[in-house]
Scaffold this motif. Structure first.
Motif, PDB file in Angstrom:
ATOM      1  N   UNK A  22      16.656   1.834   3.000  1.00  0.00           N
ATOM      2  CA  UNK A  22      15.891   2.789   2.188  1.00  0.00           C
ATOM      3  C   UNK A  22      14.995   2.060   1.192  1.00  0.00           C
ATOM      4  N   UNK A  23      15.546   1.023   0.521  1.00  0.00           N
ATOM      5  CA  UNK A  23      14.759   0.262  -0.456  1.00  0.00           C
ATOM      6  C   UNK A  23      13.580  -0.429   0.225  1.00  0.00           C
ATOM      7  N   UNK A  24      13.827  -1.051   1.376  1.00  0.00           N
ATOM      8  CA  UNK A  24      12.751  -1.741   2.106  1.00  0.00           C
ATOM      9  C   UNK A  24      11.690  -0.749   2.551  1.00  0.00           C
ATOM     10  N   UNK A  25      12.119   0.405   3.052  1.00  0.00           N
ATOM     11  CA  UNK A  25      11.161   1.423   3.511  1.00  0.00           C
ATOM     12  C   UNK A  25      10.292   1.911   2.359  1.00  0.00           C
ATOM     13  N   UNK A  26      10.910   2.194   1.198  1.00  0.00           N
ATOM     14  CA  UNK A  26      10.137   2.631   0.033  1.00  0.00           C
ATOM     15  C   UNK A  26       9.187   1.549  -0.437  1.00  0.00           C
ATOM     16  N   UNK A  27       9.635   0.284  -0.368  1.00  0.00           N
ATOM     17  CA  UNK A  27       8.763  -0.820  -0.765  1.00  0.00           C
ATOM     18  C   UNK A  27       7.557  -0.938   0.130  1.00  0.00           C
ATOM     19  N   UNK A  28       7.776  -0.833   1.452  1.00  0.00           N
ATOM     20  CA  UNK A  28       6.652  -0.909   2.397  1.00  0.00           C
ATOM     21  C   UNK A  28       5.694   0.243   2.178  1.00  0.00           C
ATOM     22  N   UNK A  29       6.241   1.444   1.937  1.00  0.00           N
ATOM     23  CA  UNK A  29       5.375   2.612   1.704  1.00  0.00           C
ATOM     24  C   UNK A  29       4.543   2.418   0.442  1.00  0.00           C
ATOM     25  N   UNK A  30       5.172   1.887  -0.617  1.00  0.00           N
ATOM     26  CA  UNK A  30       4.467   1.670  -1.874  1.00  0.00           C
ATOM     27  C   UNK A  30       3.335   0.649  -1.707  1.00  0.00           C
ATOM     28  N   UNK A  31       3.618  -0.443  -1.012  1.00  0.00           N
ATOM     29  CA  UNK A  31       2.590  -1.466  -0.771  1.00  0.00           C
ATOM     30  C   UNK A  31       1.459  -0.905   0.076  1.00  0.00           C
ATOM     31  N   UNK A  32       1.798  -0.169   1.133  1.00  0.00           N
ATOM     32  CA  UNK A  32       0.784   0.429   2.011  1.00  0.00           C
ATOM     33  C   UNK A  32      -0.090   1.406   1.229  1.00  0.00           C
ATOM     34  N   UNK A  33       0.535   2.200   0.342  1.00  0.00           N
ATOM     35  CA  UNK A  33      -0.221   3.174  -0.446  1.00  0.00           C
ATOM     36  C   UNK A  33      -1.211   2.476  -1.381  1.00  0.00           C
ATOM     37  N   UNK A  34      -0.810   1.378  -2.000  1.00  0.00           N
ATOM     38  CA  UNK A  34      -1.696   0.637  -2.893  1.00  0.00           C
ATOM     39  C   UNK A  34      -2.855   0.028  -2.141  1.00  0.00           C
ATOM     40  N   UNK A  35      -2.602  -0.508  -0.949  1.00  0.00           N
ATOM     41  CA  UNK A  35      -3.665  -1.139  -0.161  1.00  0.00           C
ATOM     42  C   UNK A  35      -4.680  -0.116   0.291  1.00  0.00           C
ATOM     43  N   UNK A  36      -4.219   1.024   0.745  1.00  0.00           N
ATOM     44  CA  UNK A  36      -5.158   2.052   1.234  1.00  0.00           C
ATOM     45  C   UNK A  36      -5.934   2.669   0.078  1.00  0.00           C
ATOM     46  N   UNK A  37      -5.333   2.747  -1.109  1.00  0.00           N
ATOM     47  CA  UNK A  37      -6.022   3.336  -2.257  1.00  0.00           C
ATOM     48  C   UNK A  37      -7.144   2.429  -2.756  1.00  0.00           C
ATOM     49  N   UNK A  38      -7.000   1.116  -2.593  1.00  0.00           N
ATOM     50  CA  UNK A  38      -8.019   0.176  -3.094  1.00  0.00           C
ATOM     51  C   UNK A  38      -9.177  -0.019  -2.133  1.00  0.00           C
ATOM     52  N   UNK A  39      -9.051   0.457  -0.891  1.00  0.00           N
ATOM     53  CA  UNK A  39     -10.137   0.324   0.073  1.00  0.00           C
ATOM     54  C   UNK A  39     -11.268   1.314  -0.243  1.00  0.00           C
ATOM     55  N   UNK A  40     -12.561   0.961   0.139  1.00  0.00           N
ATOM     56  CA  UNK A  40     -13.724   1.831  -0.064  1.00  0.00           C
ATOM     57  C   UNK A  40     -13.606   3.043   0.832  1.00  0.00           C
ATOM     58  N   UNK A  41     -13.740   4.221   0.247  1.00  0.00           N
ATOM     59  CA  UNK A  41     -13.629   5.451   1.010  1.00  0.00           C
ATOM     60  C   UNK A  41     -14.949   5.779   1.678  1.00  0.00           C
TER      61      UNK A  41
END
Length: 258
Positions: A227-246
């Protein structure tokens, strides 16, 4: 020579030190050094014949005979063979345990182990504490055949909290006598110091119960880690996608390009 041996050997029944009134503790010392120690609770289930109410037929009753806490004892230690003999109620009951240490070849090379190699139990059906109105009362002997029990690597003690049942064949019409052993800690060879057991070798039943107790905890820890690893991966993925140009979805916003 016999007198000298008796002077050099000591046997002690330390059952009174056990908080469990059903558990007995025995120690054999030779030349002021402990050479055999045994702790266990033991009970025998012995079938015997009595007359039916018509005094024609025989029916089988069952005597439950516990090892007496005040049992007298004898012991014998050797390099490869040891023995413990216990008797109680004026020798109406005598239990003799024989141990054998032997070497054998394995894929890892030569190894040694010890085992309980023979059990002999003598009982008197004329004794009235446990036998009531036995037909043809008298002494009988129940013993094991080709026994290989409590197998333990050499230099270690045997431990088993779970109850074990060992069958013995009686001279009384080949009846089957059951020996129930529990809370066993035993070492007949290679004791490292006075009154000190070597590292324990747990019986398979105890190992399985220990695994059953710890398995839910292990699975819970693994699930929590997932669960911790899954939440960590989701958090990292969310940050990366948010910083990309829309990229605009409205095509009218492309008119200034080109």
């Amino acid at each position: 020579a016999a007198a000298r041996l008796a002077a050099e050997q000591e046997v002690e029944n330390l059952s009174g030190l056990s908080p469990n009134p059903e558990k007995d503790i025995f120690v054999v010392r030779e030349n002021r050094t402990t050479c055999l120690m045994a702790e266990f609770a033991a009970k025998f289930i012995v079938p015997y014949d009595v007359w039916a109410s018509n005094y024609v037929d025989l029916i089988t009753e069952q005597a439950d005979i516990p090892l007496s806490r005040g049992a007298e004892m004898k012991g014998k230690c050797g390099t490869n063979e040891s023995e413990l003999e216990l008797s109680w109620l004026d020798q109406a009951y005598i239990l003799k345990l024989s141990f054998l240490k032997e070497g054998h070849n394995t894929s890892r090379g030569p190894e040694a182990s010890w085992r309980l190699s023979r059990i002999q139990f003598t009982y008197d059906t004329s004794e009235r504490t446990y036998f009531k109105d036995a037909v043809s009362p008298g002494k009988h002997t129940a013993s094991s055949h080709r026994l290989s029990a409590l197998v333990t690597p050499a230099g270690r003690s045997y431990e088993c909290q779970a109850q074990q049942t060992i069958s013995l064949v009686s001279s009384d019409h080949q009846k089957s006598v059951q020996l129930l052993l529990s809370e066993v800690r035993l070492q007949p060879f290679d004791i490292p110091a006075d009154f000190v057991f070597s590292e324990e070798h747990k019986c398979p039943v105890d190992q399985r119960e220990q695994l059953e107790e710890t398995l839910p905890l292990i699975l819970g820890l693994i699930l929590g880690l997932v669960i911790v690893v899954t939440l960590g991966i989701y958090h990292i993925h969310h940050k990366l996608t948010a910083s990309q140009v829309q990229i605009p979805r409205d095509r009218s916003q492309y008119k200034h390009m080109g």
